[in-house]
Write an enzyme that holds these catalytic residues in place. Structure first.
Site, PDB file in Angstrom:
ATOM      1  N   ARG A 144       7.413 -27.134  -8.528  1.00 21.91           N
ATOM      2  CA  ARG A 144       7.442 -25.922  -9.182  1.00 21.91           C
ATOM      3  C   ARG A 144       7.168 -24.527  -8.166  1.00 21.91           C
ATOM      4  NH1 ARG A 144       4.589 -29.084 -12.358  1.00 21.91           N
ATOM      5  NH2 ARG A 144       5.099 -29.736 -14.137  1.00 21.91           N
ATOM      6  N   ILE A 210      -0.910 -23.682   0.678  1.00 20.79           N
ATOM      7  CA  ILE A 210      -1.419 -23.244  -0.317  1.00 20.79           C
ATOM      8  C   ILE A 210      -1.642 -24.260  -1.509  1.00 20.79           C
ATOM      9  CG2 ILE A 210      -0.608 -20.792  -0.478  1.00 20.79           C
ATOM     10  CD1 ILE A 210       1.091 -22.611  -2.751  1.00 20.79           C
ATOM     11  N   ALA A 211      -1.649 -25.692  -0.946  1.00 16.81           N
ATOM     12  CA  ALA A 211      -1.478 -26.923  -1.751  1.00 16.81           C
ATOM     13  C   ALA A 211      -3.115 -27.354  -1.849  1.00 16.81           C
ATOM     14  CB  ALA A 211      -0.799 -28.104  -1.007  1.00 16.81           C
ATOM     15  N   GLU A 241     -13.965 -27.264   1.336  1.00 16.69           N
ATOM     16  CA  GLU A 241     -14.166 -25.810   0.941  1.00 16.69           C
ATOM     17  C   GLU A 241     -15.787 -25.937   0.453  1.00 16.69           C
ATOM     18  OE1 GLU A 241     -11.325 -25.022  -1.955  1.00 16.69           O
ATOM     19  OE2 GLU A 241      -9.543 -25.092  -0.452  1.00 16.69           O
ATOM     20  N   HIS A 259      -8.948 -19.804  -1.362  1.00 18.19           N
ATOM     21  CA  HIS A 259      -8.435 -20.553  -2.466  1.00 18.19           C
ATOM     22  C   HIS A 259      -7.966 -19.363  -3.450  1.00 18.19           C
ATOM     23  CE1 HIS A 259      -8.081 -24.831  -4.377  1.00 18.19           C
ATOM     24  NE2 HIS A 259      -7.271 -23.920  -4.715  1.00 18.19           N
ATOM     25  N   GLY A 261      -5.005 -18.960  -4.852  1.00 21.02           N
ATOM     26  CA  GLY A 261      -3.458 -18.814  -5.362  1.00 21.02           C
ATOM     27  C   GLY A 261      -3.486 -18.629  -6.805  1.00 21.02           C
TER      28      GLY A 261
HETATM   29  C1  GLV Z   1      -5.341 -24.369  -7.936  1.00 19.23           C
HETATM   30  O1  GLV Z   1      -5.575 -24.773  -6.849  1.00 19.23           O
HETATM   31  C2  GLV Z   1      -4.553 -25.465  -8.784  1.00 19.23           C
HETATM   32  O2  GLV Z   1      -4.165 -26.558  -8.557  1.00 19.23           O
HETATM   33  O3  GLV Z   1      -4.353 -25.168  -9.887  1.00 19.23           O
END
Ligand code: GLV
Length: 294
Positions: A144, A210-211, A241, A259, A261
């Protein structure tokens, strides 16, 4: 029945749980809970499940990634696991776009330069930035968020998109000007990007993550950035983290974000609602809204 919420959670999580008639406890001892709403910093493993007890029916993650949860251990105890897909796609893809632009346009570096009093005034060559139009974005993990970033980069920036479906990862790494990671963290994606993979990338390439942090070998990345075998990296997630590899902190060409995102107000509220609705739905016998199978 009792719902245990691992950490303070945005509205309307508690309201949704209470409206379902559940006793809500935020933090503290999870023992005796029938449903758990877990943040991604809450490890849900066999030990945790034993502490909660055999009455537990559902663990609803307040995240789309479920690497903090031992799903097999949950399923072995007939505990349903759910996550929060879809509601965070736009926010995460927007954040990836921010990291992409931030790295390409040296936003954080320029900010640091000004604050350090090192800006000498307009000059034709103090910092050279990257033009993205016509460049190739390689998406690793066309789910997605990968698809949404690809769409935004094509429409808004005029980039060409290639992806690890159907191309082999090696080809994506070798051809892309920007590589963006969107895979879930699993044993087979841990250190998916290490020294060998970084060596395949163009010296002009930018890496985005961003994973999940452990998808990238941070020590190998810091070496590649310091040696400029790739141009830059922009990271929203880290292996350990909130600790960030000290060698990365020393890299001017690393853009670091804590973090964030899914951190928009709209998305966090939608995640809170969906996670709480999953707990309530399972405990009231309606079945989960967004179950995770593996
Ligand atoms: C955030 O990092 C998520 O996986 O929703």
């Amino acid at each position: 029945m009792k719902a245990w919420v691992s950490h303070p959670t945005p509205d309307p999580a508690v309201a949704v749980l209470e409206a379902a008639g559940l006793d809500v406890q935020v933090g503290g001892d999870p023992a005796g809970a029938d449903g758990v709403l877990a943040h991604l910093i809450q490890t849900v493993d066999a030990d945790f499940l034993d502490r909660v007890g055999p009455q537990l029916q559902v663990v609803a993650n307040f995240a789309v990634g479920t690497n903090n949860i031992d799903i097999a251990a949950c399923h072995a105890r007939s505990v349903v696991v759910t996550n929060t897909p879809d509601v965070l796609t736009a926010a995460v893809a927007e954040h990836a776009l921010a990291l992409l632009l931030g790295a390409a346009k040296h936003v954080a570096e320029g900010d640091r330069m000004i604050r350090a009093g090192k800006w000498i005034g307009w000059s034709a060559n103090q910092i050279q930035t990257v033009e993205l139009r016509g460049k190739t974005l390689g998406i690793v993990g066309m789910g997605r968020t990968g698809r949404e970033l690809a769409r935004m980069a094509e429409v808004a920036l005029g980039m060409n998109v290639i992806s690890s479906r159907p191309l082999p990862l090696q080809d994506v790494l070798a051809q892309a000007d920007v590589v963006s990671l969107h895979v879930p963290l699993k044993p087979e994606t841990t250190h998916l990007i290490g020294a060998a993979e970084l060596a395949l990338m163009k010296p002009s390439a930018i890496l985005l993550n961003i994973a999940r942090g452990p998808v990238v070998d941070e020590a190998a990345l810091a070496e590649a950035l310091a040696a400029r075998t790739i141009r830059a990296a922009a990271l929203d997630v880290f292996e350990n983290e909130p600790v960030v590899h000290p060698a990365l902190l020393a890299c001017e060409n690393a853009v670091l974000s804590p973090h964030l995102g899914s951190a928009t107000a709209e998305t966090r509220s939608a995640m809170a609602r969906l996670a709480a609705e999953n707990v309530a739905a399972v405990l009231l016998g309606d079945g989960p809204k967004t179950p995770v199978s593996r």
